[in-house]
Design a protein around this motif. Structure first.
Motif, PDB file in Angstrom:
ATOM      1  N   ASP A 150      47.222  38.377  40.585  1.00  0.00           N
ATOM      2  CA  ASP A 150      47.279  36.948  40.289  1.00  0.00           C
ATOM      3  C   ASP A 150      48.049  36.172  41.360  1.00  0.00           C
ATOM      4  O   ASP A 150      47.752  34.998  41.613  1.00  0.00           O
ATOM      5  N   THR A 151      49.035  36.810  41.994  1.00  0.00           N
ATOM      6  CA  THR A 151      49.755  36.132  43.070  1.00  0.00           C
ATOM      7  C   THR A 151      48.827  35.852  44.236  1.00  0.00           C
ATOM      8  O   THR A 151      48.890  34.775  44.854  1.00  0.00           O
ATOM      9  N   ALA A 152      47.947  36.792  44.547  1.00  0.00           N
ATOM     10  CA  ALA A 152      46.959  36.565  45.608  1.00  0.00           C
ATOM     11  C   ALA A 152      46.050  35.398  45.249  1.00  0.00           C
ATOM     12  O   ALA A 152      45.712  34.563  46.101  1.00  0.00           O
ATOM     13  N   MET A 153      45.642  35.315  43.960  1.00  0.00           N
ATOM     14  CA  MET A 153      44.800  34.194  43.529  1.00  0.00           C
ATOM     15  C   MET A 153      45.542  32.869  43.658  1.00  0.00           C
ATOM     16  O   MET A 153      44.963  31.852  44.053  1.00  0.00           O
ATOM     17  N   ASP A 154      46.841  32.867  43.340  1.00  0.00           N
ATOM     18  CA  ASP A 154      47.637  31.651  43.504  1.00  0.00           C
ATOM     19  C   ASP A 154      47.675  31.227  44.977  1.00  0.00           C
ATOM     20  O   ASP A 154      47.602  30.035  45.287  1.00  0.00           O
ATOM     21  N   CYS A 155      47.776  32.205  45.862  1.00  0.00           N
ATOM     22  CA  CYS A 155      47.847  31.900  47.296  1.00  0.00           C
ATOM     23  C   CYS A 155      46.532  31.349  47.829  1.00  0.00           C
ATOM     24  O   CYS A 155      46.519  30.355  48.564  1.00  0.00           O
ATOM     25  N   VAL A 156      45.415  31.994  47.492  1.00  0.00           N
ATOM     26  CA  VAL A 156      44.140  31.519  48.039  1.00  0.00           C
ATOM     27  C   VAL A 156      43.825  30.115  47.526  1.00  0.00           C
ATOM     28  O   VAL A 156      43.321  29.259  48.281  1.00  0.00           O
ATOM     29  N   GLY A 185      35.654  27.719  46.737  1.00  0.00           N
ATOM     30  CA  GLY A 185      35.250  28.029  48.100  1.00  0.00           C
ATOM     31  C   GLY A 185      35.891  29.241  48.741  1.00  0.00           C
ATOM     32  O   GLY A 185      35.686  29.494  49.931  1.00  0.00           O
ATOM     33  N   VAL A 186      36.645  30.008  47.991  1.00  0.00           N
ATOM     34  CA  VAL A 186      37.279  31.210  48.537  1.00  0.00           C
ATOM     35  C   VAL A 186      36.224  32.304  48.702  1.00  0.00           C
ATOM     36  O   VAL A 186      35.380  32.519  47.824  1.00  0.00           O
ATOM     37  N   VAL A 187      36.286  33.002  49.825  1.00  0.00           N
ATOM     38  CA  VAL A 187      35.382  34.124  50.104  1.00  0.00           C
ATOM     39  C   VAL A 187      36.130  35.423  49.825  1.00  0.00           C
ATOM     40  O   VAL A 187      37.263  35.600  50.290  1.00  0.00           O
ATOM     41  N   PHE A 188      35.527  36.324  49.068  1.00  0.00           N
ATOM     42  CA  PHE A 188      36.155  37.606  48.755  1.00  0.00           C
ATOM     43  C   PHE A 188      35.509  38.722  49.570  1.00  0.00           C
ATOM     44  O   PHE A 188      34.281  38.862  49.583  1.00  0.00           O
ATOM     45  N   GLU A 189      36.353  39.450  50.261  1.00  0.00           N
ATOM     46  CA  GLU A 189      35.934  40.656  50.984  1.00  0.00           C
ATOM     47  C   GLU A 189      36.333  41.838  50.121  1.00  0.00           C
ATOM     48  O   GLU A 189      37.461  42.329  50.178  1.00  0.00           O
ATOM     49  N   TRP A 190      35.409  42.286  49.257  1.00  0.00           N
ATOM     50  CA  TRP A 190      35.698  43.422  48.391  1.00  0.00           C
ATOM     51  C   TRP A 190      35.627  44.716  49.193  1.00  0.00           C
ATOM     52  O   TRP A 190      34.931  44.813  50.205  1.00  0.00           O
ATOM     53  N   LEU A 191      36.346  45.725  48.710  1.00  0.00           N
ATOM     54  CA  LEU A 191      36.331  47.056  49.346  1.00  0.00           C
ATOM     55  C   LEU A 191      36.626  46.947  50.840  1.00  0.00           C
ATOM     56  O   LEU A 191      35.918  47.488  51.688  1.00  0.00           O
ATOM     57  N   ALA A 192      37.695  46.226  51.148  1.00  0.00           N
ATOM     58  CA  ALA A 192      38.127  46.067  52.530  1.00  0.00           C
ATOM     59  C   ALA A 192      39.648  46.066  52.573  1.00  0.00           C
ATOM     60  O   ALA A 192      40.294  45.454  51.720  1.00  0.00           O
TER      61      ALA A 192
END
Length: 473
Positions: A293-299, A335-342
């Motif tokens: 959730d902290t990462a989500m707050d940042c993006v 508009g956030v882009v997610f790079e999964w499995l990276a």
């Protein structure tokens, strides 16, 4: 009740993504009276309320949903606040999809969960507006003095319960505002700071003494506080950022530093590192590393600051992301882009700033000791993601409290969290208790509230026993 068969699930209206990208206002509008009553009426009033057992506070959810459905909001508030010191805060920031709503019986049957969190928020916001939120009812002075280290959810909840019991309560916190991560770690678009402020003001009006800008270890040692008070609660939370393990030719910004700067700007303060651009994402290609959730707050903060692009790099897939699924959806809408499995292999750049994150693709292998599939590197999958700002949001660990507090007898676990004696929450130091993230590790606000209330009860029992022992002697 039982309207789930002919009434569809609905959340409060959500502001348009393009509109909410422009400011830090909360993204959901409030439920209206009719909508709140209608959604509450979807509750099946099941014989075994799994929503209640799925809530760390064991809130009497079916009861206040029924009262809300009948328009008896003042009674609904009384029922809601009987088990929670911050119901409107939990309604806003709890991951209900993983707790009460995720356990809802009609959710399991495919009808869509009751929107418990939104109704909880509506009930208490209405209570504040109507003047139903009463002052803290202080008990008769019992002559006992308590010190609480940390003004976050656990500390504030304990302070309220101890004041109700008649204790003299002093709360010590290193920050200049009470609230902990509620104030500096969670952005306004999830939790408006005025909501926290009115809770703190209510405690101040109850006579609780807040010593802000007070750092245990600098302004006093733990032993000084145990001499000063009959009992002490450690509720500091965990603030030490986990560091990136990959090589870094350029610095990565710690998530909490970034969020704190943004929240201070929201208070109208001047923040030098924001003005210089170090903690300001405006016009930058931002890469956030982490999946909680902290990462989500940042993006989502970076989007609102005007970043030219925002990418979230996470080493597992979407299904295994620890953050709230709703938060991921909100971020994607914005508009956030997610790079999964990276996962990061290196931060490229120089001391003046990053130029890219070199990453490799991952695949999920066999489950590890925690039951989660361990990510493995796919050979030859290295690629670069352009970046002008890299934010590390890998979670938090405990600080070295025995050293920091000048008390080597304070026992900690292998993870550095304070070790307590089971449900009593007593530490290895007599009369010193601990609660919240400093015991659990980084966890949810609702667990901090629960632990704070439990700790208050244990402290009262211990102090009463000590007083009886002295009297007998």
């Amino acid at each position: 009740m039982l309207k789930f068969t002919d009434t569809r699930q609905a959340y409060p209206p959500k502001r348009d993504a393009e509109d909410r990208r422009r400011d830090f206002a909360e993204i959901y509008q409030a439920f209206g009276e009719k909508a709140a009553a209608l959604q509450s009426s979807r509750c099946s009033q099941c014989g075994i309320p799994f929503c209640q057992s799925g809530c760390p506070l064991q809130n009497n959810i079916p009861d206040w949903l029924k009262l809300a459905a009948e328009g008896r909001l003042e009674e609904a508030y009384a029922e809601s606040s009987a088990t929670s010191t911050m119901p409107e805060i939990c309604g806003r920031i709890c991951p209900q999809d993983r707790l009460c709503e995720g356990a809802c019986v009609i959710e399991q049957s495919g009808h869509g969960t009751v929107t418990i969190g939104a109704v909880e928020q509506y009930i208490t916001d209405t209570a504040w507006a109507e003047g139903w939120v009463e002052p803290v009812r202080r008990g008769p002075d019992n002559g006992l003095s308590v010190g609480i280290i940390g003004a976050g959810p656990a500390g504030l909840s304990a302070a309220e319960k101890l004041a109700e019991a008649g204790c003299s309560v002093t709360v010590y916190d290193r920050y200049d505002r009470a609230g902990g991560l509620l104030v500096y770690g969670i952005p306004n678009f999830k939790l408006d700071k005025a909501v926290v402020g009115r809770r703190v003001k209510r405690l101040e009006e109850a006579g609780i003494d807040f010593r802000l800008g007070f750092e245990v270890g600098r302004d006093a040692q733990l032993a000084d506080l145990t001499d000063r008070h009959d009992s002490v609660l450690i509720a500091t939370g965990v603030y030490k950022a986990r560091e990136l393990s990959c090589p870094a030719g350029a610095p990565a910004v710690p998530a909490l530093d970034y969020l704190t700067a943004s929240n201070r700007m929201g208070f109208g303060e001047a923040v030098a590192d924001f003005d210089s651009g170090i903690l300001n994402a405006a016009g930058k290609r931002v890469v956030v590393i982490g999946g909680g959730d902290t990462a989500m707050d940042c993006v989502r903060t970076a989007v609102r600051q005007g970043a030219s692009s925002v990418t979230c790099l996470y080493r597992r897939d979407r299904a295994n992301m620890p953050g709230s699924a709703r938060e991921v959806k909100h971020a994607e809408e914005e508009g956030v882009v997610f790079e999964w499995l990276a996962a990061p292999d290196a931060i490229m750049g120089s001391a003046s700033g990053p130029s890219a994150v070199r990453a490799h693709r991952m695949r999920l292998g066999l489950p590890g000791p925690d039951g989660r599939q361990a990510p493995d590197i796919i050979p030859g999958s290295t690629h670069e993601i352009p970046a002008d700002m890299v934010i590390a949001a890998l979670g938090f660990e405990a600080e070295d409290l025995p050293t920091l507090f000048g008390h080597p007898d304070l026992t900690v676990t292998r993870r550095g969290t304070v070790k307590v004696d089971g449900p009593s929450l007593m530490t290895s130091v007599p009369g010193v208790f601990a609660a919240g993230d400093i015991v659990r590790g980084a966890s949810l606000v609702v667990w901090g509230i629960r632990d704070g209330m439990d700790a208050a009860a244990s402290m009262l029992n211990w102090m009463s026993a000590q007083r009886a022992k002295v009297a007998a002697e």
